[in-house]
Write a protein that holds these residues in place. Structure first.
Motif, short mmCIF file in Angstrom:
data_model
loop_
_atom_site.label_atom_id
_atom_site.label_comp_id
_atom_site.label_asym_id
_atom_site.label_seq_id
_atom_site.Cartn_x
_atom_site.Cartn_y
_atom_site.Cartn_z
N GLY A 1 52.46 53.96 40.11
CA GLY A 1 51.87 54.53 41.31
C GLY A 1 50.46 54.03 41.55
N HIS A 2 49.71 54.77 42.36
CA HIS A 2 48.35 54.36 42.70
C HIS A 2 47.40 55.53 42.49
N PRO A 3 46.09 55.28 42.41
CA PRO A 3 45.15 56.35 42.11
C PRO A 3 45.17 57.46 43.15
N GLY A 4 44.86 58.66 42.68
CA GLY A 4 44.72 59.80 43.58
C GLY A 4 43.34 59.83 44.20
N PRO A 5 42.98 60.93 44.85
CA PRO A 5 41.70 61.02 45.55
C PRO A 5 40.51 60.70 44.64
N GLY A 6 39.74 59.69 45.01
CA GLY A 6 38.54 59.32 44.27
C GLY A 6 38.76 58.46 43.05
N GLY A 7 40.02 58.18 42.70
CA GLY A 7 40.30 57.40 41.50
C GLY A 7 40.22 55.91 41.73
N GLU A 8 39.86 55.17 40.68
CA GLU A 8 39.77 53.72 40.76
C GLU A 8 40.38 53.09 39.51
N VAL A 9 41.06 51.99 39.70
CA VAL A 9 41.55 51.16 38.59
C VAL A 9 41.15 49.73 38.88
N ILE A 10 40.49 49.09 37.94
CA ILE A 10 40.19 47.67 38.05
C ILE A 10 40.83 46.95 36.88
N VAL A 11 41.03 45.66 37.03
CA VAL A 11 41.61 44.84 35.97
C VAL A 11 40.57 43.80 35.57
N VAL A 12 40.34 43.66 34.27
CA VAL A 12 39.27 42.81 33.77
C VAL A 12 39.85 41.74 32.86
N ARG A 13 39.41 40.51 33.08
CA ARG A 13 39.83 39.39 32.24
C ARG A 13 39.18 39.48 30.85
N PRO A 14 39.67 38.70 29.88
CA PRO A 14 39.07 38.72 28.54
C PRO A 14 37.59 38.35 28.53
N ASP A 15 37.14 37.58 29.54
CA ASP A 15 35.72 37.20 29.57
C ASP A 15 34.85 38.24 30.27
N GLY A 16 35.45 39.37 30.69
CA GLY A 16 34.68 40.44 31.30
C GLY A 16 34.59 40.39 32.80
N THR A 17 35.10 39.34 33.42
CA THR A 17 35.08 39.25 34.88
C THR A 17 36.30 39.96 35.47
N ARG A 18 36.19 40.38 36.73
CA ARG A 18 37.29 41.10 37.35
C ARG A 18 38.42 40.15 37.72
N ALA A 19 39.63 40.59 37.43
CA ALA A 19 40.82 39.80 37.76
C ALA A 19 41.18 39.97 39.22
N ASP A 20 41.90 39.01 39.75
CA ASP A 20 42.40 39.09 41.11
C ASP A 20 43.63 39.99 41.16
N ASP A 21 44.02 40.41 42.35
CA ASP A 21 45.23 41.19 42.50
C ASP A 21 46.42 40.43 41.93
N GLY A 22 47.21 41.11 41.12
CA GLY A 22 48.38 40.49 40.51
C GLY A 22 48.10 39.73 39.23
N GLU A 23 46.84 39.62 38.87
CA GLU A 23 46.46 38.90 37.65
C GLU A 23 46.34 39.89 36.50
N PRO A 24 46.93 39.60 35.33
CA PRO A 24 46.89 40.57 34.22
C PRO A 24 45.53 40.63 33.55
N GLY A 25 45.28 41.75 32.92
CA GLY A 25 44.05 41.96 32.18
C GLY A 25 43.98 43.38 31.66
N GLU A 26 42.80 43.76 31.18
CA GLU A 26 42.62 45.13 30.69
C GLU A 26 42.39 46.07 31.87
N LEU A 27 43.06 47.22 31.85
CA LEU A 27 42.85 48.23 32.88
C LEU A 27 41.61 49.06 32.53
N ARG A 28 40.71 49.18 33.49
CA ARG A 28 39.55 50.05 33.33
C ARG A 28 39.54 51.04 34.49
#
Length: 530
Positions: free
Chosen positions: A353-380
């Motif tokens: 699903g997707h975040p509820g009111p006020g929630g955020e999920v970003i995906v981060v590459r191993p080097d700490g930069t943000r991943a693009d949509d559809g790109e795997p990485g760590e969920l923060r």
């Protein structure tokens, strides 16, 4: 406690009356005023509790606890099963403004001692015994090593008193103007030492908002609440009911024979939650295909373990409703995402699903930069339900990044619509011959084999390859368990590379799981490691 409510259930077609509040007590008080005679909960003994009955019982219990010396700010640890008395107790403690530390009943001496010491518990409330465990003796043993910890045995209703003696209701803010920490939930113990996450009333109400908003919870819904009330998800279910006016169906013990009957008789609409429960319901439905087991089903909730994409379609066909809908969260940031009833089948099958009111999920590459949509990485993650921090504040620096996002340790992807798909854990990767193998990928394919009822894939030390992949399987039929070669053929037929096939198979009667149904792989690794 059968006299707690003498009124009949409210209408199942009541109009939506969602409520908002900044403390749990105010939420309860407003709900009881809005729909006093509506059903709040029913248990396995068919006791029924209305919202007005709940409020009145909570006020009496809060007064009783106050008379016995419980004060705002006291850390109260409680380890109790899913009972009406537990619900009344936790809401009474919320009325007094204590710091609650709910503990699931599976915890034992070592964990209890560690938690009560670190949390600074003033009280430890337990049943005399539950499911063959002498909780009273265990708690007294813990208290013997912790001067100042008072053990309270609770088998019946909490102590009662005159509500007129109660102090003013607790504020949402602390004396310094910051958020008032009212809850400490400890991680489920899959690591050596559990970590205590500090939460506020507002944060837990926000978690429940994600559930009720994303899933469109209605006053006429009946929600199966079988996960432990002592878990953060159990408290969120209580708050979802208070916010929306829906009813809960709960039980101290899940019994494969009687619990489905309870849910069916009470007209369950939100069936759940977790793969082991779902498999029980499916087996019951297959045994009696001529009659719908849960004819009022709107959705089947799933969480706590990997699931194959096919599960959604099978459940939709067999149990009805929109099929399987899943959510994503953790002790530190509960109920961050949930699916929606009008999502596509592909969304239900693949995503959380997707975040509820006020929630955020970003995906981060191993080097700490943000991943693009559809790109795997760590969920923060970040949101109003995110914990204030750990009890051991030394853990906070590593837990949060520079932007305040919590590092979940989960691997996944997010699409352009912010739908989240979890693909595994950073630490749940088997490294064999310097190649990474996702345990979750193997599990999701193996569980589709007809001879596999449940499965976990673990990495075991290997002198030649570094690690080897071991499939730990609960057979569908113990008399006809699968062979390793059969499972490997199944995986190859599913498109899995030969380089990822497991080399070892272990058969077990059941997998070790924590209170939320997540497999405790450390136990399996310790058992099968050479």
């Amino acid at each position: 406690m059968t006299d707690i409510s003498l009124t009949a259930d409210g209408p199942r077609t009541a109009p939506p009356q969602d409520l908002e509040a900044d403390t749990i007590w105010r939420l309860l008080h407003r709900r009881a005023a809005a729909t006093p005679g509506a059903l709040f909960a029913v248990d396995e003994h068919r006791r029924r509790l209305t919202f007005a009955g709940l409020r009145d019982a909570v006020e009496r219990a809060a007064a009783g606890l106050w008379a016995q010396g419980v004060r705002p700010g006291d850390v109260v640890s409680w380890q109790l099963p899913n009972r009406f008395e537990t619900i009344v107790l936790t809401l009474a403690l919320a009325r007094l403004g204590t710091v609650q530390n709910p503990l699931v009943t599976m915890l034992r001496d070592r964990e209890l001692g560690f938690i009560c010491r670190q949390a600074g518990s003033r009280y430890l409330i337990v049943p005399s015994a539950f499911r063959g465990v002498d909780h009273a003796a265990m708690a007294k043993g813990v208290a013997a090593d912790l001067p100042g910890l008072e053990v309270v045995i609770l088998d019946e209703r909490p102590p009662e008193g005159d509500p007129a003696t109660l102090p003013p209701e607790p504020p949402a803010e602390a004396a310094d103007g910051g958020p008032a920490v009212r809850w400490i939930f400890y991680t489920s113990g899959t690591t050596s030492d559990p970590k205590g996450a500090k939460h506020t009333d507002r944060g837990l109400i926000a978690a429940s908002d994600t559930f009720r908003v994303n899933l469109g919870l209605r006053p006429d819904d009946r929600v199966a609440t079988l996960l432990p009330l002592a878990h953060v998800g159990g408290i969120a279910h209580i708050l979802s009911s208070l916010g929306t006016g829906s009813g809960m169906i709960t039980s101290a013990i899940f019994d494969p024979e009687t619990t489905p009957d309870l849910l069916a008789a009470e007209g369950v609409t939100f069936v759940g939650s977790g793969l082991p429960f779902i498999q029980v319901y499916r087996a019951r439905q297959r045994a009696h295909p001529e009659v719908s087991l849960f004819p009022q089903t709107r959705v089947v909730l799933c969480g706590g373990s990997p699931r194959p994409e096919s599960l959604h379609y099978e459940v939709k066909r067999e149990l009805g409703g929109v099929g399987v809908v899943s959510g994503y969260g953790m002790t530190e940031c509960p109920y961050l995402t949930w699916g929606r009833m009008d999502d596509t089948d592909d969304d239900h099958a693949r995503s959380e699903g997707h975040p509820g009111p006020g929630g955020e999920v970003i995906v981060v590459r191993p080097d700490g930069t943000r991943a693009d949509d559809g790109e795997p990485g760590e969920l923060r993650v970040k949101g109003p339900q995110l914990m204030v921090g750990y009890v051991d504040s030394a853990l906070d620096a590593e837990a949060f990044d520079d932007e305040g996002y919590f590092r979940t340790g989960d691997l996944g992807v997010r699409d352009a619509r912010s739908y989240v798909t979890v693909t595994g854990r950073i630490k749940d990767v088997i490294i064999r011959k310097m190649e990474n193998i996702s345990a979750r990928e193997l599990e999701e394919l193996l569980v589709t084999h007809p001879a596999v009822a449940d499965v976990a894939v673990i990495g075991l030390p290997d002198d030649q390859t570094g690690e080897r992949a071991c499939a730990v399987v609960v057979p569908s039929d113990p008399a006809a368990p699968p062979a390793l070669a059969d499972l490997c053929d199944h995986l190859r037929a599913g498109g899995l590379s030969i380089r990822k096939l497991p080399e070892q198979l272990e058969l077990v009667d059941e997998l070790p799981r924590n209170a939320m149904g997540k497999i405790v792989k450390r136990t399996l690794t310790n058992r099968f490691a050479p």
